[in-house]
Design a protein around this motif. Structure first.
Motif, PDB file in Angstrom:
ATOM      1  N   ARG A  38      -7.221 -41.183 -55.823  1.00 18.05           N
ATOM      2  CA  ARG A  38      -5.774 -41.197 -56.063  1.00 18.05           C
ATOM      3  C   ARG A  38      -5.371 -42.420 -56.880  1.00 18.05           C
ATOM      4  O   ARG A  38      -4.545 -42.326 -57.795  1.00 18.05           O
ATOM      5  N   ARG A  39      -5.961 -43.567 -56.557  1.00 19.21           N
ATOM      6  CA  ARG A  39      -5.630 -44.790 -57.290  1.00 19.21           C
ATOM      7  C   ARG A  39      -6.138 -44.724 -58.730  1.00 19.21           C
ATOM      8  O   ARG A  39      -5.461 -45.163 -59.659  1.00 19.21           O
ATOM      9  N   LEU A  40      -7.326 -44.175 -58.919  1.00 21.44           N
ATOM     10  CA  LEU A  40      -7.858 -44.018 -60.272  1.00 21.44           C
ATOM     11  C   LEU A  40      -6.985 -43.053 -61.076  1.00 21.44           C
ATOM     12  O   LEU A  40      -6.675 -43.294 -62.248  1.00 21.44           O
ATOM     13  N   GLY A 260     -18.374 -60.306 -63.225  1.00 24.76           N
ATOM     14  CA  GLY A 260     -18.709 -58.950 -63.635  1.00 24.76           C
ATOM     15  C   GLY A 260     -17.533 -58.240 -64.289  1.00 24.76           C
ATOM     16  O   GLY A 260     -17.702 -57.524 -65.290  1.00 24.76           O
ATOM     17  N   ILE A 261     -16.344 -58.440 -63.740  1.00 27.57           N
ATOM     18  CA  ILE A 261     -15.142 -57.835 -64.320  1.00 27.57           C
ATOM     19  C   ILE A 261     -14.865 -58.417 -65.702  1.00 27.57           C
ATOM     20  O   ILE A 261     -14.570 -57.685 -66.658  1.00 27.57           O
ATOM     21  N   VAL A 286     -15.356 -46.963 -56.114  1.00 30.22           N
ATOM     22  CA  VAL A 286     -14.410 -48.015 -55.728  1.00 30.22           C
ATOM     23  C   VAL A 286     -13.421 -48.194 -56.878  1.00 30.22           C
ATOM     24  O   VAL A 286     -13.833 -48.340 -58.032  1.00 30.22           O
ATOM     25  N   HIS A 287     -12.140 -48.178 -56.567  1.00 30.06           N
ATOM     26  CA  HIS A 287     -11.138 -48.189 -57.633  1.00 30.06           C
ATOM     27  C   HIS A 287     -10.790 -49.571 -58.142  1.00 30.06           C
ATOM     28  O   HIS A 287     -10.501 -49.751 -59.321  1.00 30.06           O
ATOM     29  N   ASP A 288     -10.785 -50.591 -57.259  1.00 32.41           N
ATOM     30  CA  ASP A 288     -10.177 -51.862 -57.655  1.00 32.41           C
ATOM     31  C   ASP A 288     -10.937 -52.562 -58.783  1.00 32.41           C
ATOM     32  O   ASP A 288     -10.337 -53.169 -59.669  1.00 32.41           O
ATOM     33  N   THR A 289     -12.274 -52.464 -58.792  1.00 26.02           N
ATOM     34  CA  THR A 289     -13.046 -53.170 -59.810  1.00 26.02           C
ATOM     35  C   THR A 289     -12.809 -52.585 -61.201  1.00 26.02           C
ATOM     36  O   THR A 289     -12.527 -53.319 -62.157  1.00 26.02           O
TER      37      THR A 289
END
Length: 308
Positions: A38-40, A260-261, A286-289
């Motif tokens: 959903r976040r993506l 990494g980001i 995982v969406h946040d990264t």
């Protein structure tokens, strides 16, 4: 035959981006992944691709996740399919099963050997090349009235800027991509790249050889030395010395994540500046990264477009 994809041309000036996720293995993982999806989706990717286990006879968890994306978000899902262990009849049945569920966009892959088998072992079924699978998907879609042409659903394939482990000569990967294009692929997604020049020089050579479909670079934010080692082991890519050093010198997990980001965002900016048609991010569910990479790269979000 050359078939272009409006996925990369329908919004001049926009930077298309997309994500890859894989099916959850447990109910708890499914709940967490649904939140990440959903976040993506809220960021407005052009599509979210879902990997598929080798040798499966049904869509299984992959189809469940593809349905979830289609039914609960505004983003079109892209289904991975592989040749590994599949008969022609089984592959046709699987494509029909996906079409019955409203999934008509695919990434056709030859696939890798299952665990315990090497490249010299027989692990493929009746379909031995990704181009075979592309032609099969087009044929089955045509049976349902889904024909090639402007507005046709996406049909993607893989590309390997630094060479596939099975490549026999320097031009082999471009010849293979030309074969996939001739079979009807509308765009390509590369194996993970860590250097912008690797992708951009490959794309230039491919264009000179006659490849006309867009080639979308795959970016994987790597946030730990252990994950970097595993990725290199799986892909055969050369170690990115700058990223490896930054991860090794970082004092804690948060510093490694930031390194990494930053590396992935810098890579995305260089690729877009060099003419890449967009970016495809491997999300590790995982969406946040990956969303942090998009933000740091300065790529606008919330475009709410679909994969065409």
């Amino acid at each position: 035959m050359t078939v272009s994809s409006s996925l990369f041309t329908d919004r001049p000036g926009a930077v298309p981006f997309s994500f890859e996720v894989y099916p959850p293995r447990t109910p708890d993982a499914a709940a967490a992944l649904h939140e990440s999806v959903r976040r993506l989706a809220d960021a407005g990717p052009r599509f979210i691709s879902v990997t598929f286990g080798a040798g499966g006879s049904t869509g299984g968890r992959s189809l469940e996740l593809l349905r979830y994306i289609r039914e609960t978000t505004d983003v079109e899902p892209l289904a991975h399919l592989t040749c590994v262990g599949s008969t022609t009849a089984r592959a046709e049945a699987l494509v029909r099963q996906f079409l019955d569920a409203g999934i008509d966009r695919f990434l056709a892959l030859r696939g890798d050997p299952p665990a315990g088998l090497g490249e010299d072992d027989a692990f493929l079924g009746e379909l031995t090349r990704a181009a075979d699978l592309v032609r099969l998907i087009r044929r089955v879609r045509a049976e349902r009235g889904i024909h090639d042409g402007p507005g046709a659903p996406a049909l993607a394939v893989a590309a390997f800027p630094n060479g596939h482990p099975r490549s026999r000569h320097p031009r082999h990967d471009i010849d293979t991509l030309l074969e996939k294009q001739a079979a009807g692929a509308t765009f390509a997604i590369t194996q993970v790249v860590f250097r912008a020049d690797d992708h951009l020089s490959f794309a230039d050579r491919a264009r000179e050889a006659g490849v006309r479909i867009p080639i979308l670079p795959g970016i994987m934010p790597v946030t730990s030395p252990a994950r970097l080692r595993r990725v290199l082991e799986l892909t055969g890519e050369a170690e990115p010395a700058d990223l490896a050093l930054e991860l090794a010198l970082a004092p804690d997990d948060e510093s490694r994540r930031e390194a990494g980001i930053a590396h992935a965002a810098r890579l995305a900016r260089e690729l877009v500046a060099g003419g890449a048609p967009g970016i495809h991010l491997y999300a590790f569910n995982v969406h946040d990264t990956v969303l942090a990479v998009i933000r740091e790269a300065g790529i606008p979000t919330h475009e709410k477009e679909t994969a065409r």
